[in-house]
Enzyme design. Structure first.
Site, PDB file in Angstrom:
ATOM      1  N   CYS A  55      -7.497   2.663  -8.232  1.00 38.54           N
ATOM      2  CA  CYS A  55      -7.013   1.359  -7.754  1.00 38.54           C
ATOM      3  C   CYS A  55      -7.466   1.114  -6.317  1.00 38.54           C
ATOM      4  CB  CYS A  55      -5.495   1.295  -7.846  1.00 38.54           C
ATOM      5  SG  CYS A  55      -4.862   1.482  -9.522  1.00 38.54           S
ATOM      6  N   ASP A  56      -7.389   2.145  -5.495  1.00 44.19           N
ATOM      7  CA  ASP A  56      -7.845   2.097  -4.115  1.00 44.19           C
ATOM      8  C   ASP A  56      -9.335   1.738  -4.086  1.00 44.19           C
ATOM      9  OD1 ASP A  56      -7.212   3.757  -1.167  1.00 44.19           O
ATOM     10  OD2 ASP A  56      -9.288   3.503  -1.792  1.00 44.19           O
TER      11      ASP A  56
END
Length: 172
Positions: free
Chosen positions: A65-66
């Site tokens: 996600c990062d």
């Protein structure tokens, strides 16, 4: 009662259930209510007239996600003013703001689906088992028609960044 869809996606190989409709290119995008912060909500209308790349992540505090959010932040600076990049997650607005500050992410608009999973249900990506939204990409034209959809079959994998950016460029 929302529609439930099974055998669509997995988390680490284990089946998960999605709540909501299966959206496809050509569909009109459903409206949503998301939190920009604790008090301010936004809807699809707040971004009227712009091409929208909606990057959906389960939680900003995970590696994929990062990376996904950083990548689209980078791409956003190259796409011009006619495009808005929205990142949607069920993280609290406080966590999103903290993450953006720490990561130096400033081009992507972070929006939270924490309150009632309104976006996840409308876009068919709410994971019943976790109360999180499945990693997915939606590209909407300036009139909110869906031009591109990628709903990841495996939650822990990366989306096709090039295909999503290409779909945005095709609308410009």
């Amino acid at each position: 009662m929302s529609q439930e869809r099974s055998n669509v996606a997995t988390f680490k190989g284990n089946p998960i259930t999605l709540i909501g409709p299966e959206l496809k290119a050509g569909d009109q995008a459903p409206d949503f209510q998301l939190n920009k912060n604790l008090l301010e909500t936004v809807s699809l209308q707040d971004y009227a007239g712009k091409v929208k790349l909606i990057s959906v992540v389960p939680s900003i505090d995970t590696g994929v996600c990062d990376a996904q959010t950083r990548r689209f932040n980078e791409e956003a600076s190259k796409l011009g003013d006619g495009v808005i990049v929205l990142t949607v997650s069920a993280d609290l607005p406080f966590a999103q703001a903290r993450w953006c500050g720490a990561a130096g992410v400033d081009r992507v608009v972070m929006l939270s689906d924490y309150k009632d999973n309104n976006f996840g249900k409308a876009y068919g990506v709410l994971i019943k088992e976790f109360g999180l939204d499945l990693r997915s990409i939606f590209v909407l034209d300036a009139n909110d028609k869906i031009a591109y959809v990628e709903v990841l079959k495996e939650m822990t994998e990366h989306p096709d960044y090039e295909a999503a950016v290409s779909a945005v460029r095709n609308l410009l």
